[in-house]
Design a protein around this motif. Structure first.
Motif, PDB file in Angstrom:
ATOM      1  N   ARG A  72      -3.571   6.937  -6.124  1.00 17.78           N
ATOM      2  CA  ARG A  72      -3.356   7.460  -4.768  1.00 17.78           C
ATOM      3  C   ARG A  72      -4.414   6.965  -3.796  1.00 17.78           C
ATOM      4  O   ARG A  72      -4.163   6.873  -2.603  1.00 17.78           O
ATOM      5  N   LYS A  73      -5.605   6.653  -4.330  1.00 18.78           N
ATOM      6  CA  LYS A  73      -6.692   6.233  -3.442  1.00 18.78           C
ATOM      7  C   LYS A  73      -6.670   4.724  -3.180  1.00 18.78           C
ATOM      8  O   LYS A  73      -7.053   4.270  -2.118  1.00 18.78           O
ATOM      9  N   VAL A  74      -6.229   3.976  -4.167  1.00 16.88           N
ATOM     10  CA  VAL A  74      -6.290   2.518  -4.060  1.00 16.88           C
ATOM     11  C   VAL A  74      -5.081   2.010  -3.271  1.00 16.88           C
ATOM     12  O   VAL A  74      -3.979   2.518  -3.428  1.00 16.88           O
ATOM     13  N   SER A  75      -5.330   1.004  -2.418  1.00 16.84           N
ATOM     14  CA  SER A  75      -4.181   0.446  -1.689  1.00 16.84           C
ATOM     15  C   SER A  75      -3.502  -0.584  -2.585  1.00 16.84           C
ATOM     16  O   SER A  75      -4.019  -1.662  -2.817  1.00 16.84           O
ATOM     17  N   ILE A  76      -2.371  -0.187  -3.085  1.00 17.15           N
ATOM     18  CA  ILE A  76      -1.654  -1.067  -4.019  1.00 17.15           C
ATOM     19  C   ILE A  76      -0.162  -0.887  -3.827  1.00 17.15           C
ATOM     20  O   ILE A  76       0.312   0.204  -3.490  1.00 17.15           O
ATOM     21  N   LEU A  97       1.290  -2.725  -8.887  1.00 13.19           N
ATOM     22  CA  LEU A  97       1.043  -1.544  -9.722  1.00 13.19           C
ATOM     23  C   LEU A  97       1.779  -1.696 -11.051  1.00 13.19           C
ATOM     24  O   LEU A  97       1.253  -1.411 -12.128  1.00 13.19           O
ATOM     25  N   ASP A  98       2.995  -2.208 -10.945  1.00 13.34           N
ATOM     26  CA  ASP A  98       3.810  -2.454 -12.135  1.00 13.34           C
ATOM     27  C   ASP A  98       3.129  -3.471 -13.052  1.00 13.34           C
ATOM     28  O   ASP A  98       3.008  -3.268 -14.262  1.00 13.34           O
ATOM     29  N   ASP A 156       0.847  -1.193   0.000  1.00 12.12           N
ATOM     30  CA  ASP A 156       0.000   0.000   0.000  1.00 12.12           C
ATOM     31  C   ASP A 156       0.888   1.251   0.000  1.00 12.12           C
ATOM     32  O   ASP A 156       1.322   1.709   1.066  1.00 12.12           O
ATOM     33  N   LEU A 157       1.123   1.763  -1.179  1.00 12.78           N
ATOM     34  CA  LEU A 157       2.056   2.891  -1.331  1.00 12.78           C
ATOM     35  C   LEU A 157       1.663   4.092  -0.468  1.00 12.78           C
ATOM     36  O   LEU A 157       2.519   4.840  -0.004  1.00 12.78           O
ATOM     37  N   ARG A 158       0.370   4.234  -0.212  1.00 13.99           N
ATOM     38  CA  ARG A 158      -0.090   5.409   0.548  1.00 13.99           C
ATOM     39  C   ARG A 158       0.403   5.394   1.986  1.00 13.99           C
ATOM     40  O   ARG A 158       0.551   6.438   2.615  1.00 13.99           O
ATOM     41  N   ALA A 159       0.601   4.166   2.528  1.00 16.41           N
ATOM     42  CA  ALA A 159       0.938   4.058   3.956  1.00 16.41           C
ATOM     43  C   ALA A 159       2.445   4.219   4.219  1.00 16.41           C
ATOM     44  O   ALA A 159       2.875   4.226   5.376  1.00 16.41           O
ATOM     45  N   VAL A 160       3.228   4.324   3.146  1.00 16.55           N
ATOM     46  CA  VAL A 160       4.689   4.360   3.306  1.00 16.55           C
ATOM     47  C   VAL A 160       5.127   5.541   4.179  1.00 16.55           C
ATOM     48  O   VAL A 160       5.916   5.386   5.120  1.00 16.55           O
ATOM     49  N   ARG A 161       4.596   6.706   3.877  1.00 18.73           N
ATOM     50  CA  ARG A 161       5.092   7.936   4.523  1.00 18.73           C
ATOM     51  C   ARG A 161       5.036   7.869   6.049  1.00 18.73           C
ATOM     52  O   ARG A 161       6.004   8.217   6.725  1.00 18.73           O
ATOM     53  N   GLN A 162       3.916   7.371   6.586  1.00 25.59           N
ATOM     54  CA  GLN A 162       3.796   7.373   8.051  1.00 25.59           C
ATOM     55  C   GLN A 162       4.859   6.476   8.709  1.00 25.59           C
ATOM     56  O   GLN A 162       5.413   6.829   9.753  1.00 25.59           O
ATOM     57  N   HIS A 163       5.178   5.352   8.062  1.00 24.07           N
ATOM     58  CA  HIS A 163       6.205   4.462   8.627  1.00 24.07           C
ATOM     59  C   HIS A 163       7.585   5.094   8.491  1.00 24.07           C
ATOM     60  O   HIS A 163       8.432   4.959   9.384  1.00 24.07           O
ATOM     61  N   VAL A 164       7.805   5.766   7.374  1.00 20.92           N
ATOM     62  CA  VAL A 164       9.110   6.416   7.160  1.00 20.92           C
ATOM     63  C   VAL A 164       9.306   7.515   8.219  1.00 20.92           C
ATOM     64  O   VAL A 164      10.400   7.673   8.774  1.00 20.92           O
ATOM     65  N   GLU A 165       8.240   8.218   8.491  1.00 16.38           N
ATOM     66  CA  GLU A 165       8.334   9.269   9.522  1.00 16.38           C
ATOM     67  C   GLU A 165       8.652   8.662  10.887  1.00 16.38           C
ATOM     68  O   GLU A 165       9.413   9.226  11.680  1.00 16.38           O
ATOM     69  N   GLU A 166       8.107   7.474  11.132  1.00 15.74           N
ATOM     70  CA  GLU A 166       8.373   6.781  12.405  1.00 15.74           C
ATOM     71  C   GLU A 166       9.859   6.396  12.496  1.00 15.74           C
ATOM     72  O   GLU A 166      10.485   6.547  13.552  1.00 15.74           O
TER      73      GLU A 166
END
Lengths: 218, 492
Positions: free
Chosen positions: B151-155, B160-161, A145-155
């Motif tokens: 950006r919305k989808v958890s992938i 994605l590639d 889940d690319l969206r969740a990366v930032r929060q872990h990186v900040e941690e």
């Protein structure tokens, strides 16, 4: 069966290997902390056993890392993503090595660590463990889940900052203590720097994770 | 001889396949995500399907601009366009097959003194400008949507590639289909009025018309171009497009394919018409310019730093240079083919403004008051006919086309032998029954058969007036064109 899993069999296999690699990394962080604490407790036998286990995990991790690299080189991932992942894996590979070198110094030098440093050192080890765990989660998110990366990186950044502060405080107390000989001071400095290096590397790799996540989601 | 003449179109098809396949599979092959043979296979198959299934719409538009009526003329028109594409590519000038063939058709019109419908020409010219603009707009919207979706989808990165790869392959297949549907008119459109093939019947339910056989041949020529020569172009175009992220590359291919599809799909036209929305003209457009438009659209969304003005200038330059060169080559080629090689490049046609024709023109809303003096006059070229009529009354481009259509003499003889031999699958039982009732009749002008059929059966009536009936009327006109071909009295 999900038709996508048939279609993306190779991709899913890489993901599964990366997951295993991250679990090994977390195991190493745990063994590292446990080995150091055993050493501080004076339990040399447990320290040796933990160190040995850490070495074995590192071998497996090396092997797994090699397999992933070969899969990426030979299977059909887009060249852009493939190059990025190979670059990232090379960076990630430095973290397990830093655990090994840090404990290697202890095995070689068998330093006598003064009691008054134990509490801070244990704290430093906890933060180091947490930094590597956060790195594993960040990397996990990179593949899930690319969206969740930032929060872990900040941690990771937060834990690294804690380690930095503790390291600085401990070095200050070591060099201000006139009872320690210069050689002892430098020996302790080297040991503390080795622990600090683990989180520095973790932060470097976390930054790389964030770069990849940002690049591939835009 | 037929094959030699068709070679002009096949050459054009080959060069189209060699150049334009890169627009749909350049990224996938250039980045080595898809093997060239796989891409070429998908591309070849979908180009052929697109050409056969949806190639008619754009062909009809080209037909309105100028119906080349002799095989020699069709050959030279296609050959001149092919030569223009080849030379301009060789000299590194931007070129489009669509623009080259328009130049050739106008060249033939000028050489044969045939009428050029300015409204059809303007419609085509406007789509050349509209094509990259529309492509840029679609790409900008699609890119914004795709980016927010990612950006919305958890992938994760690997999936994605993988999905991007699959999406690129699917977009490539869609692009190839659209390329075949939109650009087959460039390759084979000029041969349709003089199609040398008979209808092929397979069983009782399946038949391939002569136009579809031409499209199949053209599609095969494009596929051969893809297999034999497109690899190098794909690697070049692919590396240019690869400066985009995979997502942006997918958007570029999709926007290109959507634009080509929009300008080719009769079904979409019907859907829009049913919803009382304005329809999109079915016109062959440039595949390369659609891709460049899409890349510019993505560039604008990303802040406008990526806009390559020289490429925009080169597109605009191509709109003028390509048709001019092609027109010139076609005229010179036709001259040599006719006078040196003694080949027929235009069929002599007669146009007569009979009382019946004048009445018909009046029905179409053309003021015929000043045309009484021309009643009975015979003309030997459509351009001359329109020139003379225009001296007497005001005519729009479309009305000019009607004057040409209705005054063209082409004797039709309805006999049982021809009714038996024709493909009856394309007609409804009522339409066939109406036709059978006309057995033994002769018509001097083809439209008279259409009117006679319309008087017998509602199913032959043109409804006219409005977008909703456009497709209904077009289908009837297509059937009538087929009947004109079948019942045309052969020259003795």
């Amino acid at each position: 069966m999900n038709p996508l899993s048939l279609l993306f069999k190779k991709q899913y296999a890489v993901e599964e290997k990366v997951q295993r690699l991250l679990r090994h990394l977390e195991d190493m962080a745990h063994q590292y902390q446990a080995a150091y604490e055993a050493y501080l407790d004076g339990s040399i036998e447990e320290f040796s056993q933990r160190n040995q286990e850490l070495g074995e995990i590192e071998k497996e991790l090396d092997e797994l890392g090699h397999q992933i690299q070969m899969t990426l080189l030979h299977e059909s991932l887009m060249p852009n993503s493939r190059d990025d992942l190979l670059w990232f894996l090379t960076k990630l590979d430095k973290v397990p090595s830093s655990f090994k070198h840090s404990l290697g110094d202890i095995v070689l030098e068998k330093p006598e660590i003064p009691e008054d440093l134990h509490s801070s050192l244990r704290n430093m080890l906890i933060h180091t463990h947490q930094a590597v765990q956060a790195l594993a989660h960040a990397t996990d998110s990179l593949f899930s889940d690319l969206r969740a990366v930032r929060q872990h990186v900040e941690e990771v950044g937060r834990q690294e900052s804690e380690v930095d502060k503790l390291e600085h405080k401990m070095l200050q107390s070591v060099f201000e203590n006139e009872n320690y000989e210069l050689a002892k001071q430098y020996q302790l400095k080297g040991i503390l720097k080795q622990i600090g290096r683990v989180t520095n590397l973790a932060e470097d790799v976390a930054d790389a994770v964030l770069i990849l996540a940002t690049k591939h989601s835009t | 001889m037929v094959l030699i003449f068709l070679s002009g179109g096949l050459f054009l098809g080959w060069s189209l396949g060699a150049n334009d396949a890169a627009n749909v599979f350049g990224t996938a092959v250039g980045s080595r995500m898809v093997r060239f043979t796989t891409a070429a296979l998908i591309c070849g198959v979908f180009v052929i399907i697109g050409a056969i299934v949806s190639g008619t719409g754009t062909t009809l538009t080209l037909g309105k601009l100028g119906a080349v009526n002799a095989l020699g003329g069709s050959f030279m028109a296609a050959f001149a366009a092919g030569l223009t594409v080849y030379w301009m590519t060789k000299f590194g000038l931007p070129v489009s097959t669509s623009q080259a063939i328009i130049g050739s058709i106008i060249g033939w019109n000028l050489f044969s003194d045939s009428y050029t419908d300015i409204s059809s020409l303007l419609k085509i010219l406007s789509t050349w400008v509209l094509c990259p603009l529309l492509s840029a707009l679609i790409a900008a919207l699609l890119f914004t949507f795709a980016k927010s979706l990612v950006r919305k989808v958890s992938i994760g990165l690997i999936r994605l590639d993988g999905y991007t790869r699959l999406a690129l392959i699917l977009a490539g297949a869609f692009g190839a289909y659209s390329l075949g549907a939109n650009n087959i008119a460039n390759v084979m459109g000029v041969f349709v009025p003089v199609a040398p093939f008979q209808e092929m019947q397979f069983g009782s339910n399946f038949s391939i018309s002569s136009a579809q056989q031409l499209f199949l041949l053209g599609g095969l020529a494009i596929a051969v171009g893809v297999f034999t020569y497109s690899k190098r172009v794909m690697m070049t175009v692919g590396s240019e497009l690869m400066t985009l992220t995979p997502l942006a590359a997918w958007v570029a291919v999709m926007a290109h394919s959507i634009v080509l599809f929009l300008f080719a799909s009769e079904r979409l036209e019907q859907l829009l018409a049913n919803m009382s929305l304005p329809t999109i003209p079915l016109v062959p457009v440039s595949s390369s310019q659609a891709v460049v438009g899409a890349v510019i659209g993505i560039g604008i969304i990303q802040g406008g730093r990526e806009i390559q003005w020289p490429r925009i200038y080169s597109i605009a330059r191509g709109w003028v240079i390509t048709p001019l060169i092609s027109c010139l080559i076609c005229i010179i080629g036709l001259y040599f083919l006719q006078n040196v090689f003694q080949q027929t490049v235009k069929r002599e046609s007669q146009y007569q403004l009979s009382a019946g024709v004048l009445e018909k023109l009046q029905e179409e809303g053309i003021n015929t008051e000043g045309l009484d003096t021309l009643s009975g006059s015979v003309f030997y070229s459509s351009a001359e006919l329109v020139r003379v009529v225009k001296e007497k009354v005001d005519l729009s481009g479309r009305q000019g086309l009607k004057v040409v259509e209705y005054s063209l003499q082409n004797r039709l003889v309805i006999n049982s032998e021809k009714i038996d031999s024709m493909n009856k699958q394309i007609l409804s039982p009522q339409q066939l029954e109406a036709l059978q009732q006309l057995e033994g009749q002769n018509y001097k002008f083809p439209w008279q058969l259409g009117d006679a059929l319309g008087a017998i059966s509602e199913e032959w009536k043109l409804r006219g007036g409005g977008l909703k009936n456009k497709l209904h009327d077009r289908k009837i006109k297509q059937k009538l064109t087929y009947l004109y071909r079948i019942f045309q009295e052969r020259e003795k």
